[in-house]
Design a protein around this motif. Structure first.
Motif, mmCIF file in Angstrom:
data_model
loop_
_atom_site.group_PDB
_atom_site.id
_atom_site.type_symbol
_atom_site.label_atom_id
_atom_site.label_comp_id
_atom_site.label_asym_id
_atom_site.label_seq_id
_atom_site.Cartn_x
_atom_site.Cartn_y
_atom_site.Cartn_z
ATOM 1 N N PRO A 1 5.515 -69.013 -1.497
ATOM 2 C CA PRO A 1 5.581 -70.394 -1.963
ATOM 3 C C PRO A 1 4.486 -71.258 -1.317
ATOM 4 O O PRO A 1 4.165 -71.043 -0.154
ATOM 5 C CB PRO A 1 6.977 -70.849 -1.502
ATOM 6 C CG PRO A 1 7.773 -69.584 -1.424
ATOM 7 C CD PRO A 1 6.798 -68.525 -0.992
ATOM 8 N N PRO A 2 3.847 -72.148 -2.098
ATOM 9 C CA PRO A 2 4.268 -72.627 -3.421
ATOM 10 C C PRO A 2 3.838 -71.754 -4.597
ATOM 11 O O PRO A 2 4.132 -72.105 -5.739
ATOM 12 C CB PRO A 2 3.585 -73.996 -3.507
ATOM 13 C CG PRO A 2 2.325 -73.822 -2.728
ATOM 14 C CD PRO A 2 2.700 -72.921 -1.573
ATOM 15 N N THR A 3 3.135 -70.643 -4.362
ATOM 16 C CA THR A 3 2.831 -69.737 -5.463
ATOM 17 C C THR A 3 4.145 -69.156 -5.979
ATOM 18 O O THR A 3 4.917 -68.597 -5.204
ATOM 19 C CB THR A 3 1.909 -68.594 -4.989
ATOM 20 O OG1 THR A 3 0.706 -69.151 -4.468
ATOM 21 C CG2 THR A 3 1.582 -67.647 -6.135
ATOM 22 N N PRO A 4 4.425 -69.280 -7.288
ATOM 23 C CA PRO A 4 5.703 -68.772 -7.804
ATOM 24 C C PRO A 4 5.729 -67.254 -7.823
ATOM 25 O O PRO A 4 4.711 -66.597 -8.004
ATOM 26 C CB PRO A 4 5.761 -69.345 -9.228
ATOM 27 C CG PRO A 4 4.330 -69.564 -9.613
ATOM 28 C CD PRO A 4 3.624 -69.933 -8.344
ATOM 29 N N GLY A 5 6.924 -66.695 -7.622
ATOM 30 C CA GLY A 5 7.080 -65.242 -7.674
ATOM 31 C C GLY A 5 8.267 -64.790 -6.859
ATOM 32 O O GLY A 5 8.567 -65.344 -5.787
#
Length: 385
Positions: free
Chosen positions: A11-15
Motif C-alpha cells: 500500500p498504497p499500491t493496490p493488490g
C-alpha cells in the motif's frame, strides 16, 4: 527477531499481496518482533503503520534489484528475510527467483523464507517451456523454508521436493485482507441510498482487483439474466498487469453491450474503510473464480469475515455448500444467476451462510497467522543452533 518482509507491491499500491504483507507485518510487530518491509517506490502515501517501510529505489524488479536489496540487507542485518512471492507482482521477471541462490553463497546471511502466493511461472522468452517451471521451483527450493497458503499448493510443492531433508515446508493460510471496520457512524440504509439502491433492490457485491481468474465476465452475463431490481457493485480497481487491464477493458465493453450501465456500480480503488462499508451494504456477494475458490483468495475471506452471504465456485477451499457459501460451477452464468435468485429469495439461507462464513473466517485470524510464522522462524533458528 529482526524480520524483513520483501514484497514487490505494498500500500498504497493496490493488490492482495501488499495487503497481506501489511497485515502480517503488523501482527508480527504486535508479537514483539522488529519488522521492516522492503518494497518498491510508489505514488501516494500509505497510512501510518507500526512497522517500518523502506522504499527501494526500484521501478522494475529486474537484475538490478539484487544489488539494491543486498545493500538494504547490509544496513538492516535481519535474522529472517521473508519473500512474499507472486509472479505477476514481480512483473514476470525471474530476477527475484534466483536471489536466494545468490545469498546462499555468502557465509553470513539471514534465514531465507518464501511464501508462495501463487506458483505461476515467470516469463523468460518465447517458447521457454519447462524452463519457466524450473525457475519457479528454484526459488522454492533455494530457500530454507517455503510457506504454502493452501493444500493444493502444498501438494505441488512436495512433488517438487519441498519439505525434504533440511528444507521446511509449512502450510499457513492467509487471512482476510479487509477488516470489518466501516467509517465512523456508518449507517447501512444511508450508505445504500448514496449508491442509489432502493429498498426493493438486491445489491450483489464483487470484491477484488479485476483479472481474468475472477470471473467478472461470468458475473456480468449472469446479471443480464436477472430482473431489473438486481444491481451489482464491483469493489476494487483494475489489476496493474497489461493483460489484466485488457481483460478489464473487455468487461467494460461487455457491460455496455448488454445495456447494464445503469445496473453496475464500479467503485475503482477504495480505502479499507470504504471497502468494508460497501461489503456490509450488500445483500450477497458473488465471487465466481474461474479456477475455483481457494483460501489463497483474500477477497473470499473478506466477504466471509464481513458476514456477507457468498456465492463462489467449487475449488480447493474446504467450503461446505449451503453452510459456508453457496457453491456453483466455474464459468457458468446460468448456474450463477440461479444461485443469486435462490439466495435473494431465501432469508434463512442468507442468515445461515452469513453465520457459517463468519465462523469459518474467524479461524484465519492474523494473530494465529503470526504465531504460525513465529513457529517457523524459531524452528529454523533452533535447527542451526
Amino acid at each position: 527477531m529482526k524480520i524483513v518482509l520483501l514484497s514487490a507491491e505494498y500500500p498504497p499500491t493496490p493488490g492482495g499481496v501488499g495487503d497481506y504483507t501489511c497485515n502480517l507485518g503488523t501482527a508480527l510487530c504486535q508479537c514483539g518482533h522488529e519488522v521492516t518491509v522492503l518494497t518498491s517506490v510508489a505514488d501516494g502515501a500509505a497510512a501510518q503503520q507500526p512497522l517500518r517501510v523502506v522504499r527501494l529505489p526500484l521501478r522494475r524488479w529486474d537484475w538490478r534489484c539484487w544489488h539494491v536489496i543486498r545493500h538494504a540487507l547490509d544496513d538492516l542485518q535481519p535474522d529472517v528475510l521473508h519473500i512474499q512471492y507472486q509472479t505477476g507482482a514481480y512483473e514476470m521477471h525471474p530476477a527475484i527467483n534466483f536471489f536466494p541462490r545468490r545469498l546462499r553463497l555468502e557465509r553470513r546471511r539471514p534465514y531465507l523464507v518464501v511464501t508462495a502466493h501463487d506458483l505461476l511461472p515467470p516469463y523468460l522468452f518465447p517458447k521457454a517451456g519447462p524452463l519457466r517451471d524450473w525457475v519457479t521451483r528454484r526459488l522454492m527450493l533455494d530457500v530454507d523454508a517455503v510457506v504454502a497458503t493452501n493444500e493444493a499448493d502444498e501438494t505441488l510443492l512436495r512433488r517438487w521436493g519441498a519439505g525434504q531433508g533440511h528444507h521446511t515446508l509449512m502450510v499457513i493460510p492467509i487471512g482476510a485482507n479487509i477488516a470489518v471496520a466501516p467509517p465512523p457512524a456508518w449507517d447501512r440504509h444511508k450508505w445504500r441510498a448514496r449508491l442509489g439502491i432502493t429498498p426493493e433492490m438486491t445489491l450483489i457485491a464483487h470484491f477484488g482487483l479485476i483479472s481474468r481468474t475472477k470471473g467478472v465476465d461470468t458475473l456480468i452475463e449472469a446479471l443480464a439474466q436477472l430482473p431489473e431490481t438486481f444491481r451489482l457493485i464491483v469493489v476494487g480497481g483494475e489489476a496493474t498487469a497489461p493483460h489484466d487491464r485488457a481483460y478489464a477493458d473487455s468487461v467494460w465493453r461487455q457491460i455496455a453491450a448488454l445495456h447494464l450501465n445503469e445496473r453496475v456500480i464500479i467503485t475503482g480503488y477504495c480505502d479499507e474503510a470504504t471497502v468494508s462499508a460497501h461489503l456490509l451494504a450488500a445483500d450477497l456477494a458473488a465471487l465466481p473464480f474461474t479456477d475455483g475458490a481457494s483460501f489463497r483468495r483474500g477477497s473470499l475471506l473478506a466477504t466471509l469475515a464481513h458476514g456477507v452471504p457468498t456465492i463462489t465456485t467449487r475449488g480447493s477451499a474446504s467450503l461446505v455448500d449451503r453452510t459456508h457459501a453457496l457453491l456453483v460451477p466455474p464459468c457458468d452464468p446460468a448456474a450463477l444467476a440461479g444461485a443469486i435468485i435462490l439466495l435473494a429469495a431465501d432469508p434463512a439461507l442468507r442468515q445461515r451462510l452469513s453465520a457459517g462464513g463468519a465462523d469459518l473466517a474467524a479461524l484465519f485470524s492474523w494473530e494465529e497467522i503470526a504465531h504460525r510464522h513465529e513457529e517457523l522462524y524459531y524452528g529454523l533458528r533452533d535447527a542451526t543452533s
